[in-house]
Design an enzyme around this catalytic site. Structure first.
Site, short mmCIF file in Angstrom:
data_model
loop_
_atom_site.label_atom_id
_atom_site.label_comp_id
_atom_site.label_asym_id
_atom_site.label_seq_id
_atom_site.Cartn_x
_atom_site.Cartn_y
_atom_site.Cartn_z
N ARG A 25 0.85 -1.20 0.00
CA ARG A 25 0.00 0.00 0.00
C ARG A 25 0.88 1.24 0.00
O ARG A 25 1.75 1.38 0.85
CB ARG A 25 -0.92 0.01 1.22
CG ARG A 25 -1.85 -1.17 1.23
CD ARG A 25 -2.78 -1.19 2.41
NE ARG A 25 -3.44 -2.49 2.45
CZ ARG A 25 -4.40 -2.82 3.30
NH1 ARG A 25 -4.82 -1.93 4.19
NH2 ARG A 25 -4.94 -4.02 3.27
N SER A 124 -7.86 -1.33 0.83
CA SER A 124 -8.80 -1.73 1.86
C SER A 124 -9.44 -0.55 2.61
O SER A 124 -10.15 0.24 2.03
CB SER A 124 -8.09 -2.67 2.82
OG SER A 124 -9.01 -3.35 3.59
N HIS A 125 -9.13 -0.43 3.91
CA HIS A 125 -9.76 0.62 4.72
C HIS A 125 -9.06 1.96 4.59
O HIS A 125 -9.47 2.93 5.21
CB HIS A 125 -9.80 0.17 6.19
CG HIS A 125 -8.42 -0.07 6.74
ND1 HIS A 125 -7.69 -1.19 6.43
CD2 HIS A 125 -7.64 0.68 7.54
CE1 HIS A 125 -6.52 -1.12 7.03
NE2 HIS A 125 -6.45 0.00 7.72
N ASP A 300 -15.85 -1.84 4.87
CA ASP A 300 -14.73 -1.00 4.45
C ASP A 300 -14.66 -0.96 2.92
O ASP A 300 -15.52 -1.49 2.23
CB ASP A 300 -13.42 -1.47 5.08
CG ASP A 300 -12.92 -2.78 4.51
OD1 ASP A 300 -13.74 -3.54 3.97
OD2 ASP A 300 -11.69 -3.05 4.58
N ASP A 302 -12.97 -2.41 0.53
CA ASP A 302 -13.00 -3.65 -0.26
C ASP A 302 -13.97 -4.67 0.30
O ASP A 302 -13.98 -5.83 -0.13
CB ASP A 302 -11.60 -4.24 -0.40
CG ASP A 302 -10.99 -4.64 0.93
OD1 ASP A 302 -11.37 -4.05 1.97
OD2 ASP A 302 -10.14 -5.56 0.96
N ASP A 304 -14.30 -6.40 2.98
CA ASP A 304 -13.98 -7.59 3.79
C ASP A 304 -14.19 -7.33 5.28
O ASP A 304 -14.22 -8.25 6.07
CB ASP A 304 -12.57 -8.13 3.50
CG ASP A 304 -11.47 -7.10 3.69
OD1 ASP A 304 -11.80 -5.92 3.95
OD2 ASP A 304 -10.29 -7.48 3.57
N ARG A 305 -14.35 -6.05 5.66
CA ARG A 305 -14.61 -5.76 7.08
C ARG A 305 -16.08 -5.49 7.32
O ARG A 305 -16.82 -5.13 6.39
CB ARG A 305 -13.85 -4.51 7.51
CG ARG A 305 -12.35 -4.66 7.46
CD ARG A 305 -11.69 -3.45 8.07
NE ARG A 305 -10.25 -3.62 8.04
CZ ARG A 305 -9.42 -2.99 8.83
NH1 ARG A 305 -9.86 -2.12 9.71
NH2 ARG A 305 -8.11 -3.21 8.75
N THR A 368 -1.74 -11.32 13.53
CA THR A 368 -2.63 -10.41 12.81
C THR A 368 -2.49 -10.58 11.29
O THR A 368 -1.37 -10.70 10.79
CB THR A 368 -2.28 -8.97 13.21
OG1 THR A 368 -2.58 -8.82 14.59
CG2 THR A 368 -3.07 -7.96 12.40
N GLU A 387 -11.01 -11.23 13.57
CA GLU A 387 -10.02 -10.31 14.09
C GLU A 387 -10.74 -9.16 14.76
O GLU A 387 -11.84 -8.78 14.35
CB GLU A 387 -9.15 -9.76 12.96
CG GLU A 387 -8.29 -10.80 12.28
CD GLU A 387 -7.27 -10.13 11.35
OE1 GLU A 387 -6.10 -10.04 11.77
OE2 GLU A 387 -7.62 -9.71 10.25
N SER A 389 -10.15 -6.23 14.36
CA SER A 389 -10.16 -5.10 13.44
C SER A 389 -11.36 -5.17 12.48
O SER A 389 -11.26 -4.79 11.33
CB SER A 389 -8.86 -5.08 12.64
OG SER A 389 -8.67 -6.33 12.00
N LYS A 400 -11.58 -12.55 4.88
CA LYS A 400 -12.67 -12.12 5.73
C LYS A 400 -13.78 -11.59 4.84
O LYS A 400 -13.53 -11.22 3.70
CB LYS A 400 -12.19 -11.11 6.76
CG LYS A 400 -11.45 -9.90 6.23
CD LYS A 400 -10.91 -9.11 7.42
CE LYS A 400 -10.24 -7.81 7.00
NZ LYS A 400 -8.80 -7.97 6.78
C1 VG1 Z 1 -4.87 -4.19 9.97
C2 VG1 Z 1 -5.60 -4.99 11.02
C3 VG1 Z 1 -5.56 -6.47 10.68
C4 VG1 Z 1 -6.13 -6.67 9.26
C5 VG1 Z 1 -5.38 -5.80 8.28
C6 VG1 Z 1 -5.97 -5.87 6.89
O1 VG1 Z 1 -3.52 -4.55 9.95
O2 VG1 Z 1 -5.04 -4.78 12.29
O3 VG1 Z 1 -6.27 -7.18 11.63
O4 VG1 Z 1 -6.03 -8.02 8.89
O5 VG1 Z 1 -5.44 -4.44 8.69
O6 VG1 Z 1 -7.29 -5.47 6.87
P1 VG1 Z 1 -2.37 -3.67 10.68
O7 VG1 Z 1 -1.09 -4.35 10.36
O8 VG1 Z 1 -2.50 -2.29 10.12
O9 VG1 Z 1 -2.70 -3.70 12.13
V1 VG1 Z 1 -7.92 -4.77 5.46
O10 VG1 Z 1 -9.56 -4.80 5.61
O11 VG1 Z 1 -7.17 -3.21 5.54
O12 VG1 Z 1 -7.21 -5.64 4.24
CO CO Z 2 -10.50 -4.45 3.85
#
Ligand code: VG1
Ligand code: CO
Length: 582
Positions: A25, A124-125, A300, A302, A304-305, A368, A387, A389, A400
């Protein structure tokens, strides 16, 4: 029939093309530099080795964020040049992350082909747009994110890359029109198939859940529903599933038109960023117009959340996965013959552990990131996982799944209200409070300090590791802050040994474990694109049913105090408050 040529283009490495928790990213302006995306894609093809790439069927799509359309054309041309046989693209380049996983596992192409992998284009988010983030990750034949063995290879390749292959004269494909376009290259045919983004996924959801009973709930005058896609790709699925299939009102969909910049918002479904939904559900400080709906959810970018809300009520993701696991066998047809096991990421609360114990289920704690669940599922060891998150899912795919989680909750609500829709509704809040009464409650919160100085973040973490060598010292600090907090009995850095392939992942978060089951965990985020983000996870278990109804921030206040002093958060980061609390 167009015949294309293959060019070899000289290039040199870019620094920092290391996939994080979930892919690479970076800011759009980084990705849009000449050769930047090309290098990463070629490094991925090289990591997969020729026999996995030649003749392959590759899915290329994502959450539709800014730069996706350009990226799809570039990757398609590189796939053609690298000997890929066909590329599958969701219409307009849209596929949610769970839908990609589903398409890899389930979809059969017009010529009977099956996909072998995917490039998912999403950050993603993270926000999107010209000045925000783009992202890319590779998913494997099982539909799940590439394991560390592969992502490490990709990264290594990016540091030594000297050339990439591309079919420069391949015309751009119209990704808005369904259908197959055929090309011919030096080694034979190459096709691009544009297909409907939702139909395979909708079909899978219908095979998992009892849509008829959910429809009864959603169309009952007793029930009301609201779904916020935060202008992410979930919108492309929400109308098809909640409105067309399940009879929800169109007005129950918020921000369900996917936008390249997510409407300028932060497509992260939590109480801070899903402002409109939070207000509609009667939560937060905002004034609510009229009676809030009984059920609300958000996704979110994409999709998945998920965030699950009841009327004026927030369900923590850690509770959500535990409650889904506790009710799955009765409420969800896919699980009617029992659960193979359950799993959570390390910082996720132990609510799921308690359910696993009660139900005598296999249980796993992984680092994670979703990639760690895949091996367990492929080996038949895990049915449901989650998770903290806001990620929840099952072995129906290897990602997810935000909409799946909503359907799981609707199934539980439908089951609890079965034949009783004329009486008083069993609400989301009732279900959660009953769960606490049975299993106890894990008070839980996460503090994020976003975009702090990377050096300062490292020092803070190093100091926390150093402290771990002397528990008496740690306890002196703890007691100095709050004498009513239990003793720290163990402190370490989490390390995971995959029970299926034996691979070891170290330094997966700093843990302070207390005598009463409370935990403090510190991690650096692996999904940011700038500076460092420190995540602090705080958890406390309360078994006594008369004490499970407290306000979460009051129950956790002593532990929060301890965490901030122990880590010297303000000293190192200069921040007196976190950026986001979830
Ligand atoms: C975060 C979350 C983790 C999740 C990841 C991808 O990672 O803590 O639980 O799997 O995002 O989610 P990090 O390393 O920033 O804590 V997504 O929906 O952004 O692909
Ligand atoms: Co996501």
């Amino acid at each position: 029939m167009v015949v294309f040529k293959v060019s070899r283009v000289q290039t040199s490495p870019f620094e920092g093309q290391k996939p994080g928790t979930s892919g690479l990213r970076k800011k759009v302006k980084v990705f849009a530099q000449p050769n930047y995306l090309h290098n990463f894609v070629q490094a991925s093809f090289n990591a997969l080795t020729a026999e996995k790439v030649r003749g392959a069927t590759l899915v290329v799509s994502g959450d539709g964020r800014y730069f996706s359309k350009d990226a799809i054309q570039i990757i398609t041309k590189m796939a053609a040049a690298n000997g890929v046989r066909r590329v599958w693209v969701g219409q307009n380049g849209l596929l949610s992350t769970p839908a990609v996983s589903c398409v890899i596992r389930e979809r059969v192409g017009v010529d009977g082909s099956k996909a072998t992998g995917a490039f998912i284009l999403t950050a993603s988010h993270n926000p999107g747009g010209l000045h925000e983030d783009f992202g890319i990750k590779y998913n494997m034949e099982n539909g799940g994110p590439a394991p560390e063995g592969i992502t490490d290879k990709i990264y290594k390749n990016t540091t030594t890359i000297t050339e990439y292959l591309i079919a420069e004269d391949l015309p751009d494909v119209d990704i808005s029109a369904l259908g197959v376009t055929n090309f011919t290259g030096p080694e034979g045919p190459f096709d691009v198939e544009v297909f409907d983004s939702a139909s395979d996924y909708v079909k899978l959801m219908k095979s998992i859940f009892d849509f008829e009973s959910i429809r009864k709930l959603l169309t009952s005058p007793k029930f009301s529903f609201c779904y916020d896609a935060l202008h992410g790709v979930a919108g492309a699925y929400a109308k098809r599933i909640f409105v067309d299939e399940l009879g929800a009102q169109e007005s129950s969909l918020l921000n369900c038109v996917p936008k390249e910049d997510f409407g300028g918002g932060h497509p992260d479904p939590n109480l801070t960023y899903a402002k409109e939904l939070v207000a509609r559900m009667g939560l937060g400080n905002s004034e609510t117009q009229g009676e809030p709906p009984e059920f609300g959810a958000a996704a979110d970018g994409d999709a998945d959340r998920n965030m699950i809300l009841g009327k004026r009520f927030f369900v923590t993701p850690s509770d959500s996965v535990a409650i889904i696991a506790a009710n799955a066998v009765e409420a969800i047809p896919y699980f009617s013959s029992g659960l193979k096991g359950v799993a959570r990421s390390m910082p996720t609360s132990a609510a799921l552990d308690v359910v696993a114990k009660h139900l005598n289920l296999k249980f796993f704690e992984v680092p994670t990131g979703w990639k760690f669940f895949g091996n367990l599922m492929d080996a038949g060891l895990c049915s449901i996982c989650g998770e903290e998150s806001f990620g929840t899912g099952s072995d129906h795919i290897r990602e997810k799944d935000g909409i799946w989680a909503v359907l799981a909750w609707l199934s539980i609500l439908a089951y609890k209200n079965k034949d009783k829709l004329q009486d008083k509704l069993v609400t989301v809040e009732d279900i959660v409070r009953n769960h606490w009464a049975t299993y106890g409650r894990h008070y839980y919160t996460r503090y994020d300090y976003e975009n702090v100085d990377a050096g300062a973040a490292k020092e803070l973490m190093a100091n926390l590791v150093k402290l771990q060598s002397s528990l008496p010292e740690v306890n002196k600090i703890v007691k100095g802050v709050r004498s009513d907090v239990a003793n720290v009995v163990n402190a370490d850095e989490f390390e995971y040994k995959d029970p299926v392939d034996g691979s070891v992942s170290s330094h997966q978060g700093i843990r302070y474990l207390f005598e009463d089951g409370s935990r403090l965990i510190f991690r650096l985020s692996g999904t940011g694109s700038e500076g460092a983000t420190i995540r602090l996870y705080i958890e406390q278990y309360e078994k006594d049913p008369s004490k499970t109804g407290r306000l979460s921030h009051e129950a956790l206040a002593p532990l929060v105090d301890v965490a901030l002093k122990l880590s010297k958060m303000q000293e190192y980061t200069g921040r007196s408050a976190p950026t986001v609390i979830t």
